[in-house]
Design a protein around this motif. Structure first.
Motif, PDB file in Angstrom:
ATOM      1  N   HIS A  31       0.820  -1.209   0.000  1.00 16.26           N
ATOM      2  CA  HIS A  31       0.000   0.000   0.000  1.00 16.26           C
ATOM      3  C   HIS A  31       0.859   1.266   0.000  1.00 16.26           C
ATOM      4  O   HIS A  31       0.507   2.254  -0.651  1.00 16.26           O
ATOM      5  CB  HIS A  31      -0.973   0.003   1.180  1.00 16.26           C
ATOM      6  CG  HIS A  31      -2.100  -0.952   0.971  1.00 16.26           C
ATOM      7  ND1 HIS A  31      -3.162  -0.670   0.158  1.00 16.26           N
ATOM      8  CD2 HIS A  31      -2.304  -2.198   1.445  1.00 16.26           C
ATOM      9  CE1 HIS A  31      -3.993  -1.699   0.143  1.00 16.26           C
ATOM     10  NE2 HIS A  31      -3.485  -2.639   0.912  1.00 16.26           N
ATOM     11  N   GLY A  39      -3.541  -2.992  -5.502  1.00 14.71           N
ATOM     12  CA  GLY A  39      -4.246  -4.209  -5.898  1.00 14.71           C
ATOM     13  C   GLY A  39      -3.545  -4.923  -7.035  1.00 14.71           C
ATOM     14  O   GLY A  39      -3.428  -6.154  -7.038  1.00 14.71           O
ATOM     15  N   GLU A  40      -3.068  -4.160  -8.001  1.00 16.86           N
ATOM     16  CA  GLU A  40      -2.348  -4.756  -9.132  1.00 16.86           C
ATOM     17  C   GLU A  40      -1.048  -5.397  -8.665  1.00 16.86           C
ATOM     18  O   GLU A  40      -0.669  -6.478  -9.125  1.00 16.86           O
ATOM     19  CB  GLU A  40      -2.049  -3.693 -10.184  1.00 16.86           C
ATOM     20  CG  GLU A  40      -3.296  -3.124 -10.837  1.00 16.86           C
ATOM     21  CD  GLU A  40      -2.993  -1.907 -11.681  1.00 16.86           C
ATOM     22  OE1 GLU A  40      -1.889  -1.848 -12.268  1.00 16.86           O
ATOM     23  OE2 GLU A  40      -3.856  -1.025 -11.749  1.00 16.86           O
ATOM     24  N   PHE A  42      -0.507  -6.570  -5.700  1.00 12.63           N
ATOM     25  CA  PHE A  42      -0.866  -7.765  -4.948  1.00 12.63           C
ATOM     26  C   PHE A  42      -1.106  -8.934  -5.890  1.00 12.63           C
ATOM     27  O   PHE A  42      -0.670 -10.063  -5.629  1.00 12.63           O
ATOM     28  CB  PHE A  42      -2.110  -7.508  -4.084  1.00 12.63           C
ATOM     29  CG  PHE A  42      -2.568  -8.733  -3.362  1.00 12.63           C
ATOM     30  CD1 PHE A  42      -1.939  -9.127  -2.194  1.00 12.63           C
ATOM     31  CD2 PHE A  42      -3.607  -9.497  -3.855  1.00 12.63           C
ATOM     32  CE1 PHE A  42      -2.350 -10.271  -1.519  1.00 12.63           C
ATOM     33  CE2 PHE A  42      -4.023 -10.635  -3.191  1.00 12.63           C
ATOM     34  CZ  PHE A  42      -3.395 -11.028  -2.027  1.00 12.63           C
TER      35      PHE A  42
END
Length: 112
Positions: A31, A39-40, A42
């Motif tokens: 983050h 998110g990408e 992750f």
């Protein structure tokens, strides 16, 4: 450890438990670095983790039958120690990495 399955079980359980502690730190770094693109990042990390899992499943079995528990656990301990030695000195670069991912050129130049 080959003749002490309970000790091997305790060590493997301890290893897996300690490994899970890093998840909170990894998510915080995702983050901090990824910001809106966390998110990408992750998804990429998760994909490579799955690849590692597939390779480790057969590799661990082969190593265990070839060399035994002791070599396997010493190798794991060495891998974790090497990770710490290589990664901890670079933790202060998190803010600059976040600026790179976010595309913030002004912050990048200030830090350099």
């Amino acid at each position: 450890l080959e003749n002490q399955p309970m000790a091997a079980c305790v060590l493997v359980t301890l290893w897996l438990g300690c490994t899970s502690f890093q998840s909170a730190g990894a998510m915080a770094v995702l983050h901090a670095v990824g910001g809106s693109r966390a998110g990408e990042m992750f998804v990429l990390g998760n994909a490579f983790a799955k690849l590692g899992t597939l390779l480790a499943a057969s590799g661990t079995r082969w190593l265990l039958h070839t060399f035994g528990w002791e070599v396997l656990l010493i190798g794991l301990a060495g891998a974790y120690a090497l990770s710490g030695v290589l990664l901890l000195p670079h933790m202060h670069h998190v803010e600059r990495a976040a600026a790179v991912v976010a595309g913030d050129k002004a912050v990048q130049k200030k830090k350099d």
